[in-house]
Design a protein around this motif. Structure first.
Motif, PDB file in Angstrom:
ATOM      1  N   SER A 195      40.994  18.158  -6.398  1.00 16.31           N
ATOM      2  CA  SER A 195      39.924  19.025  -6.907  1.00 16.31           C
ATOM      3  C   SER A 195      39.350  19.944  -5.839  1.00 16.31           C
ATOM      4  N   GLY A 196      40.132  20.223  -4.796  1.00 17.68           N
ATOM      5  CA  GLY A 196      39.687  21.177  -3.796  1.00 17.68           C
ATOM      6  C   GLY A 196      39.737  20.690  -2.367  1.00 17.68           C
ATOM      7  N   MET A 197      39.704  19.389  -2.149  1.00 14.72           N
ATOM      8  CA  MET A 197      39.734  18.860  -0.787  1.00 14.72           C
ATOM      9  C   MET A 197      41.052  19.205  -0.096  1.00 14.72           C
ATOM     10  N   LYS A 198      42.135  19.111  -0.825  1.00 14.65           N
ATOM     11  CA  LYS A 198      43.447  19.407  -0.248  1.00 14.65           C
ATOM     12  C   LYS A 198      43.470  20.803   0.355  1.00 14.65           C
ATOM     13  N   GLU A 199      42.980  21.776  -0.391  1.00 11.13           N
ATOM     14  CA  GLU A 199      42.997  23.157   0.079  1.00 11.13           C
ATOM     15  C   GLU A 199      41.939  23.410   1.157  1.00 11.13           C
ATOM     16  N   ASP A 200      40.736  22.854   0.989  1.00 10.83           N
ATOM     17  CA  ASP A 200      39.653  23.095   1.945  1.00 10.83           C
ATOM     18  C   ASP A 200      39.959  22.516   3.324  1.00 10.83           C
ATOM     19  N   LEU A 201      40.642  21.377   3.367  1.00 11.39           N
ATOM     20  CA  LEU A 201      40.952  20.730   4.649  1.00 11.39           C
ATOM     21  C   LEU A 201      42.390  20.962   5.094  1.00 11.39           C
ATOM     22  N   SER A 202      43.125  21.811   4.358  1.00 10.60           N
ATOM     23  CA  SER A 202      44.527  22.133   4.691  1.00 10.60           C
ATOM     24  C   SER A 202      45.379  20.865   4.796  1.00 10.60           C
ATOM     25  N   LEU A 203      45.397  20.113   3.716  1.00 12.24           N
ATOM     26  CA  LEU A 203      46.158  18.869   3.670  1.00 12.24           C
ATOM     27  C   LEU A 203      47.442  19.123   2.888  1.00 12.24           C
ATOM     28  N   PHE A 204      48.541  19.305   3.597  1.00 10.43           N
ATOM     29  CA  PHE A 204      49.791  19.664   2.929  1.00 10.43           C
ATOM     30  C   PHE A 204      50.940  18.717   3.281  1.00 10.43           C
ATOM     31  N   GLY A 205      50.622  17.567   3.848  1.00  8.67           N
ATOM     32  CA  GLY A 205      51.648  16.572   4.132  1.00  8.67           C
ATOM     33  C   GLY A 205      51.378  15.296   3.366  1.00  8.67           C
ATOM     34  N   ASN A 206      51.477  14.169   4.062  1.00  5.52           N
ATOM     35  CA  ASN A 206      51.228  12.864   3.441  1.00  5.52           C
ATOM     36  C   ASN A 206      49.828  12.347   3.781  1.00  5.52           C
ATOM     37  N   GLU A 207      48.886  13.259   3.992  1.00  8.03           N
ATOM     38  CA  GLU A 207      47.534  12.837   4.351  1.00  8.03           C
ATOM     39  C   GLU A 207      46.914  11.925   3.286  1.00  8.03           C
ATOM     40  N   LEU A 208      47.169  12.198   1.997  1.00  6.97           N
ATOM     41  CA  LEU A 208      46.601  11.365   0.946  1.00  6.97           C
ATOM     42  C   LEU A 208      47.059   9.915   1.086  1.00  6.97           C
ATOM     43  N   ASN A 209      48.339   9.732   1.399  1.00  3.26           N
ATOM     44  CA  ASN A 209      48.838   8.377   1.622  1.00  3.26           C
ATOM     45  C   ASN A 209      48.185   7.740   2.848  1.00  3.26           C
ATOM     46  N   LEU A 210      47.959   8.545   3.875  1.00 10.58           N
ATOM     47  CA  LEU A 210      47.338   8.016   5.087  1.00 10.58           C
ATOM     48  C   LEU A 210      45.864   7.687   4.861  1.00 10.58           C
ATOM     49  N   PHE A 211      45.187   8.427   3.985  1.00  6.27           N
ATOM     50  CA  PHE A 211      43.805   8.064   3.648  1.00  6.27           C
ATOM     51  C   PHE A 211      43.764   6.642   3.090  1.00  6.27           C
ATOM     52  N   THR A 240      30.519  15.625   4.742  1.00  5.07           N
ATOM     53  CA  THR A 240      30.377  16.445   5.947  1.00  5.07           C
ATOM     54  C   THR A 240      31.699  16.656   6.690  1.00  5.07           C
ATOM     55  N   VAL A 241      32.804  16.089   6.199  1.00  4.15           N
ATOM     56  CA  VAL A 241      34.060  16.142   6.951  1.00  4.15           C
ATOM     57  C   VAL A 241      34.647  17.549   6.948  1.00  4.15           C
ATOM     58  N   HIS A 242      35.422  17.843   8.020  1.00  5.95           N
ATOM     59  CA  HIS A 242      36.054  19.157   8.151  1.00  5.95           C
ATOM     60  C   HIS A 242      37.533  19.052   8.487  1.00  5.95           C
ATOM     61  N   ASN A 243      38.034  17.851   8.728  1.00 10.20           N
ATOM     62  CA  ASN A 243      39.466  17.689   9.008  1.00 10.20           C
ATOM     63  C   ASN A 243      39.910  16.279   8.635  1.00 10.20           C
ATOM     64  N   ALA A 244      41.211  16.081   8.639  1.00 14.59           N
ATOM     65  CA  ALA A 244      41.792  14.810   8.204  1.00 14.59           C
ATOM     66  C   ALA A 244      41.394  13.655   9.116  1.00 14.59           C
ATOM     67  N   ASN A 245      41.266  13.893  10.414  1.00 14.30           N
ATOM     68  CA  ASN A 245      40.937  12.816  11.346  1.00 14.30           C
ATOM     69  C   ASN A 245      39.577  12.186  11.036  1.00 14.30           C
ATOM     70  N   GLN A 246      38.621  13.021  10.651  1.00 17.77           N
ATOM     71  CA  GLN A 246      37.307  12.487  10.284  1.00 17.77           C
ATOM     72  C   GLN A 246      37.397  11.631   9.024  1.00 17.77           C
ATOM     73  N   VAL A 247      38.232  12.045   8.090  1.00 23.73           N
ATOM     74  CA  VAL A 247      38.430  11.263   6.871  1.00 23.73           C
ATOM     75  C   VAL A 247      39.079   9.921   7.203  1.00 23.73           C
ATOM     76  N   ILE A 257      27.797  24.131  -1.344  1.00 20.93           N
ATOM     77  CA  ILE A 257      28.606  22.916  -1.145  1.00 20.93           C
ATOM     78  C   ILE A 257      29.647  22.807  -2.255  1.00 20.93           C
ATOM     79  N   ALA A 258      30.884  22.522  -1.878  1.00 20.22           N
ATOM     80  CA  ALA A 258      31.972  22.400  -2.852  1.00 20.22           C
ATOM     81  C   ALA A 258      31.747  21.189  -3.758  1.00 20.22           C
ATOM     82  N   GLY A 259      32.310  21.256  -4.952  1.00 23.36           N
ATOM     83  CA  GLY A 259      32.124  20.179  -5.924  1.00 23.36           C
ATOM     84  C   GLY A 259      32.623  18.836  -5.459  1.00 23.36           C
TER      85      GLY A 259
END
Length: 499
Positions: A58-74, A118-125, A191-193
C-alpha cells in the motif's frame, strides 16, 4: 441401547462433564475475560505482526524503494526476535505474574509499533521488527498456557479456537483498516496512509496492554490480586474443577524440572506435528502478495490495491468459522485426533491443485488457484486441536505442557525463518513453485504422524496412566485404613492400661 452406550459411542462422546450453577458462573466470567480481553489482545497482536504486509502493498514498497526480498527479510528479523524469547518467556512466566509479564510486554511492543511510522529505509524496519518480535513472543503461548490452567477438557478446544481465530480477525481488520486509512488519512498532515496504520495500531496496543494488568487472572492457586472480577471462592472452585481431571497445579520451572520435561519423547513429538500442520498451510500468509502480483495479458495488475487488501478478508473469515466449528465439535464429542486426520486430508487438496497450476498456469484455470487458497484457509485449526490433545495427554505435568507450547511455536518460526526465502520468495509470486509441493508433503506427513501418536497413546500412554492411577488409589486406600486403625489401637492400649 443408546448409540452412546456402544463401544463406538463411548470412544466418540466420552464422559460428559455436568457443570454446577457455580461452575457456570465461573466459566462465564472466565469467558468474558479470555474471550473479551484475550481476544482483543490477540487481534491487536496479529494486527501489529502482519500490518507490514498491508503496508508493503500500500505504498511502503515504493516509498522506501524496496524492490528485492526485503518483505521476506522483515518477516525473518521478526521471527529471530520471536524465537529468542519464546522459551525464556514461558519460564519467566512461572516466576513473574502473567498479568505483569504479558501486559508489560504488550505495552512495550505497542510503543515500538508506533516508531514504524518514522522509518526511512529497510535497515530501520529490520531493527524494529526484531524488537517487536522479541516482545510479542510471550503473548500467544502464554495465553494458551493460561487456558490450560483454567479450562477443563470439555471446554478448552472451543476457547482455544475462538482465541486463535482472533489472529484471522486481526488479519481481516488489517486489510479493512488499511483500506479505510488510504481513503481517509492518506496524506493527512503530510503523512502517507501506510504510516498512519502503524500510529493507529500503536495507540490501540498500549491502551489494551494497560488493561491487562487488571484483567489477566494468573493461575487458580495464585490469582491476580488486581483482578477484582475473580473472587477467592471462584479461584478455589477453579482448583477443584481441575483436580477432578487430574490437572496438577503449576509451579516454577527449575533446571531439574526442565531436564525432566525435555527428556520426554512426547515433548518433542507433539511439536513435530505442530510444525507439519503449520507448514502445510504456509501459503496462506502470501495470499495478498499472490493477488497483487497477478497480471493480465497486457501486463496490467488483475487486482487493485484495495482489492488485494480486501479479498483476503473473506479468506480469513473462512478460517474463523471453521476454527469455531472444529473447536466446538472437538469439545462436544471429545475427539481430537480424528479431526486432525480429516484436516490434513483437506489441506492436501490445495497443495495438489496449486502444484499443478504453478507448473501449467496457461492450461489450469485461475479460478482453481483462487479456490485452493480459500480451501487452505479452512485448515487453520490443526494447531489448536493438537494443543487441546496435548493438554489431555499430560494433565499432571504443567511444565511439559508449557515446554510443548513454546517448542511448537519456536520450531515453526525457526523453520519459517530458514525456509521463507527459499519456499515463498516474493519475487516468485504468484507461482511459488517450491512452496506448494512442500506444503503438500507436510499435509500428508501431518496425517501420518497423528495416527502414530494415536497408536502410542493407546499402546503406551494410557496403560501407564492407568497404572499410576491404580498405584495412587492403593496408596490412598492404605493411608485411609491406617487412619481407621489408629483410634482402635489407641483405645485398646488405654483399655489394657485401665485393666
Amino acid at each position: 441401547m443408546s448409540w452412546k452406550d456402544t463401544a463406538l459411542g463411548r470412544s466418540i462422546v466420552g464422559k460428559k462433564h455436568v457443570r454446577t450453577p457455580e461452575e457456570r458462573a465461573l466459566v462465564r466470567r472466565l469467558d468474558i475475560v479470555f474471550m473479551g480481553f484475550g481476544f482483543a489482545s490477540q487481534v491487536i497482536k496479529y494486527l501489529d505482526q502482519t500490518n507490514i504486509n498491508n503496508a508493503y502493498i500500500s505504498g511502503m514498497k515504493e516509498d522506501l524503494s524496496l524492490f528485492g526480498n526485503e518483505l521476506n527479510l522483515f518477516t525473518t528479523f521478526f521471527n529471530i526476535g520471536y524465537i529468542l524469547m519464546l522459551i525464556p518467556s514461558q519460564i519467566i512466566m512461572t516466576y513473574v505474574r502473567p498479568s505483569i509479564w504479558l501486559s508489560g510486554m504488550e505495552v512495550g511492543w505497542g510503543i515500538l509499533t508506533g516508531l514504524f511510522a518514522t522509518v526511512h529505509n529497510a535497515n530501520q524496519v529490520y531493527a524494529l521488527r526484531f524488537f517487536v518480535g522479541l516482545l510479542e513472543a510471550g503473548c500467544w503461548p502464554g495465553m494458551m498456557t493460561l487456558f490450560m490452567y483454567w479450562y477443563t477438557p470439555t471446554e478448552i478446544a472451543k476457547r482455544m479456537a475462538i482465541y486463535h481465530s482472533a489472529r484471522e480477525c486481526g488479519a481481516m481488520m488489517s486489510g479493512a483498516l488499511q483500506v479505510a486509512i488510504l481513503h481517509t488519512l492518506d496524506g493527512a498532515k503530510g503523512i502517507a496512509g501506510w504510516r498512519w496504520l502503524f500510529v493507529v495500531n500503536s495507540l490501540m496496543t498500549v491502551v489494551l496492554g494497560a488493561i491487562g494488568f487488571f484483567a489477566i487472572p494468573d493461575s487458580p492457586d495464585d490469582p491476580n490480586p488486581l483482578a477484582k472480577w475473580l473472587s477467592k471462592d471462584q479461584a478455589q472452585l477453579a482448583n477443584k474443577r481441575l483436580d477432578q481431571y487430574g490437572r496438577a497445579k503449576p509451579g516454577r520451572i527449575t533446571l531439574a524440572s526442565a531436564k525432566r520435561s525435555l527428556s520426554k519423547w512426547i515433548v518433542w513429538f507433539i511439536p513435530l506435528l505442530f510444525w507439519c500442520a503449520g507448514l502445510a498451510v504456509a501459503g496462506n500468509s502470501f495470499f495478498g502478495v499472490f493477488l497483487k502480483s497477478l497480471k493480465d495479458a497486457q501486463g496490467k495488475p488483475v487486482w487493485s490495491v484495495d482489492a488485494a487488501n480486501s479479498i483476503p478478508i473473506g479468506a480469513s473469515a473462512v478460517t474463523v468459522v471453521t476454527l469455531w466449528i472444529w473447536g466446538t465439535i472437538s469439545d462436544v464429542f471429545q475427539i481430537r485426533w480424528q479431526l486432525l486426520v480429516f484436516e490434513s486430508l483437506v489441506a492436501a487438496i490445495p497443495g495438489i491443485i496449486m502444484t499443478v497450476w504453478t507448473r501449467q498456469p496457461l492450461t489450469t484455470p485461475l479460478s482453481a488457484a483462487y479456490a485452493s487458497y480459500f480451501i487452505s484457509f479452512m485448515c487453520g485449526g490443526g494447531s489448536i486441536l493438537l494443543l487441546s490433545w496435548a493438554s489431555d495427554l499430560l494433565p499432571d505435568d504443567p511444565d511439559s505442557r508449557s515446554f510443548i507450547v513454546s517448542i511448537c511455536v519456536t520450531g515453526i518460526y525457526s523453520i519459517q525463518t530458514g525456509a521463507q526465502v527459499g519456499m515463498w520468495p516474493a519475487k516468485d509470486a504468484p507461482y511459488f513453485r517450491a512452496g506448494w509441493p512442500t506444503s503438500l508433503a507436510f499435509s500428508f506427513a501431518h496425517g501420518i504422524l497423528v495416527l502414530i501418536l494415536r497408536y502410542l497413546d493407546v499402546r503406551y500412554l494410557r496403560p501407564k496412566k492407568a497404572d499410576q492411577e491404580s498405584a495412587t488409589t492403593v496408596v490412598e486406600s492404605s493411608a485411609s485404613n491406617e487412619q481407621l486403625d489408629t483410634p482402635t489401637n489407641e483405645k485398646t492400649s488405654a483399655e489394657v492400661k485401665s485393666t
